[in-house]
Design a protein around this motif. Structure first.
Motif, PDB file in Angstrom:
ATOM      1  N   ALA A 255       0.961  -1.374  -0.053  1.00 17.71           N
ATOM      2  CA  ALA A 255      -0.159  -0.068  -0.076  1.00 17.71           C
ATOM      3  C   ALA A 255       0.821   1.200  -0.136  1.00 17.71           C
ATOM      4  O   ALA A 255       0.536   2.216  -0.658  1.00 17.71           O
ATOM      5  N   GLU A 256       2.004   1.328   0.619  1.00 20.22           N
ATOM      6  CA  GLU A 256       3.078   2.443   0.826  1.00 20.22           C
ATOM      7  C   GLU A 256       3.452   2.888  -0.587  1.00 20.22           C
ATOM      8  O   GLU A 256       3.542   4.187  -0.960  1.00 20.22           O
ATOM      9  N   LEU A 257       3.737   1.715  -1.375  1.00 28.42           N
ATOM     10  CA  LEU A 257       4.379   2.018  -2.640  1.00 28.42           C
ATOM     11  C   LEU A 257       3.156   2.448  -3.620  1.00 28.42           C
ATOM     12  O   LEU A 257       3.538   3.289  -4.280  1.00 28.42           O
ATOM     13  N   ALA A 258       2.041   1.797  -3.551  1.00 21.20           N
ATOM     14  CA  ALA A 258       0.937   2.233  -4.302  1.00 21.20           C
ATOM     15  C   ALA A 258       0.617   3.837  -4.018  1.00 21.20           C
ATOM     16  O   ALA A 258       0.581   4.438  -5.001  1.00 21.20           O
ATOM     17  N   ALA A 259       0.689   4.289  -2.739  1.00 24.39           N
ATOM     18  CA  ALA A 259       0.290   5.531  -2.349  1.00 24.39           C
ATOM     19  C   ALA A 259       1.450   6.430  -3.020  1.00 24.39           C
ATOM     20  O   ALA A 259       1.132   7.552  -3.360  1.00 24.39           O
ATOM     21  N   PHE A 260       2.784   6.195  -2.844  1.00 25.32           N
ATOM     22  CA  PHE A 260       3.544   7.115  -3.341  1.00 25.32           C
ATOM     23  C   PHE A 260       3.425   7.172  -5.031  1.00 25.32           C
ATOM     24  O   PHE A 260       3.943   8.245  -5.557  1.00 25.32           O
ATOM     25  N   ALA A 261       3.182   5.913  -5.689  1.00 20.92           N
ATOM     26  CA  ALA A 261       3.145   6.047  -7.331  1.00 20.92           C
ATOM     27  C   ALA A 261       1.612   7.015  -7.488  1.00 20.92           C
ATOM     28  O   ALA A 261       1.804   7.873  -8.322  1.00 20.92           O
ATOM     29  N   GLU A 262       0.889   6.785  -6.621  1.00 23.93           N
ATOM     30  CA  GLU A 262      -0.376   7.695  -6.884  1.00 23.93           C
ATOM     31  C   GLU A 262       0.046   9.279  -6.613  1.00 23.93           C
ATOM     32  O   GLU A 262      -0.381  10.309  -7.391  1.00 23.93           O
ATOM     33  N   ASP A 263       0.819   9.538  -5.743  1.00 27.17           N
ATOM     34  CA  ASP A 263       1.106  10.808  -5.091  1.00 27.17           C
ATOM     35  C   ASP A 263       2.051  11.425  -6.599  1.00 27.17           C
ATOM     36  O   ASP A 263       1.924  12.749  -6.874  1.00 27.17           O
ATOM     37  N   PHE A 264       2.842  10.483  -7.012  1.00 28.82           N
ATOM     38  CA  PHE A 264       3.808  10.998  -8.086  1.00 28.82           C
ATOM     39  C   PHE A 264       2.798  11.547  -9.515  1.00 28.82           C
ATOM     40  O   PHE A 264       3.127  12.415  -9.827  1.00 28.82           O
ATOM     41  N   GLU A 265       2.001  10.781  -9.458  1.00 32.71           N
ATOM     42  CA  GLU A 265       1.204  10.822 -10.565  1.00 32.71           C
ATOM     43  C   GLU A 265       0.235  12.183 -10.583  1.00 32.71           C
ATOM     44  O   GLU A 265       0.175  13.192 -11.331  1.00 32.71           O
TER      45      GLU A 265
END
Length: 311
Positions: A255-265
């Motif tokens: 979940a932490e990695l997915a959140a990072f990716a969503e924030d980057f987008e």
């Protein structure tokens, strides 16, 4: 049917791939500059490092008079899909040996369905047989068994990594002519071929950082060194592999990695592929300002592939 002489003519890749600067206050505050080498834009069906690694192997297969490519991969392998698409484009038949015999009885996932859509023949092997074949690809007995089943084939290992592939990946650096001290070229590492090529081509003072996406994959350090010895007859300084940003293992996206990716987008308007690219960029952000990416560093992150149709 006549085969094209040059795969680049048949596939028409977009080269050099775009170079995009990222303005991010989190990195700027640590004195680190980030730019993205958009290899995801190289080709719609054979993108990123898959094109770089496949192109010299396609040329070799055609030059040697092969009519079929045979390779290995998992159920969601980017490499399997890329080989299927590239083979169809240049008129070569393709065979994909897939890890997991249980998949033969299951409904095709989106990735394998795409590969079959390009005409690839799929064979599903149990994990023990799959590992045994990969470990002995150069052995005459392995070659004999493959040829008994499929005839004469140009055989590519899992991930497509061999010396030719590493040399193809080295061309990334040729598209970055301004590299020097303070520059770090970063990429995700699945089998080591892309990192090996980048590290071998860097000018003096520049460095390469690979981010392993497989848990416990310390063998990758030796694989990169082996490719250097085989392909260039020497070792190269100034590269390392980070083994702490695998996200729990290959294919895992916590979940932490997915959140990072969503924030980057949200911040930069670029959706990130999760299994490789997001892990690589998360590592860059974590290391920024530290020993390996000190203030004054300029990171060129290679975006090796686009977002999967199903994340």
């Amino acid at each position: 049917m006549s085969l094209p002489i040059d795969p680049a003519v048949a596939l028409a890749p977009r080269l050099p791939s775009p170079l995009q600067r990222v303005e991010d206050e989190r990195l700027a505050g640590r004195g680190v500059e980030l730019r993205l080498k958009r290899d995801d834009a190289v080709h719609p069906t054979v993108p990123g490092n898959k094109w770089r690694k496949l192109a010299p192997n396609l040329r070799a297969a055609l030059d040697q008079g092969h009519s079929r490519l045979l390779t290995f991969g998992g159920a969601y392998s980017n490499h399997i899909r890329a080989v299927a698409a590239a083979g169809a484009a240049v008129g070569l038949g393709t065979v994909g040996v897939i890890r997991g015999d249980e998949l033969a009885r299951a409904e095709r996932n989106w990735s394998l369905a795409l590969a079959e859509g390009y005409g690839m023949e799929l064979a599903f092997w149990d994990r023990a047989r799959f590992r045994e074949a990969l470990s002995g690809l150069a052995a005459p007995e392995t070659v004999r068994r493959l040829e008994e089943r499929w005839g004469r084939c140009y055989v590519l290992p899992e991930g497509g990594t061999n010396v030719a592939a590493a040399r193809g990946a080295a061309e990334i650096v040729a598209e970055l002519p301004d590299l020097g001290p303070g520059d770090v070229v970063c990429c995700a590492v699945g089998t080591g071929g892309t990192l090996a090529g980048i590290a071998a081509a860097l000018p003096e003072g520049a460095r390469a950082l690979g981010v392993a996406v497989v848990k416990g994959a310390r063998y990758l350090d030796g694989e990169v060194a082996r490719l250097h010895e085989l392909g260039w007859g020497r070792t190269f300084p100034g590269w390392r592999i980070d083994h702490d940003h695998h996200g729990g293992g290959y294919g895992r996206v916590p979940a932490e990695l997915a959140a990072f990716a969503e924030d980057f987008e949200e911040r930069h308007g670029l959706a990130l592929e999760r299994r490789y690219v997001a892990k690589m960029l998360r590592c860059v952000y974590d290391l920024a300002g530290g020993e390996w990416l000190p203030p004054g560093s300029r990171v060129t992150a290679v975006i090796t592939g686009p977002v999967d149709p199903v994340q």
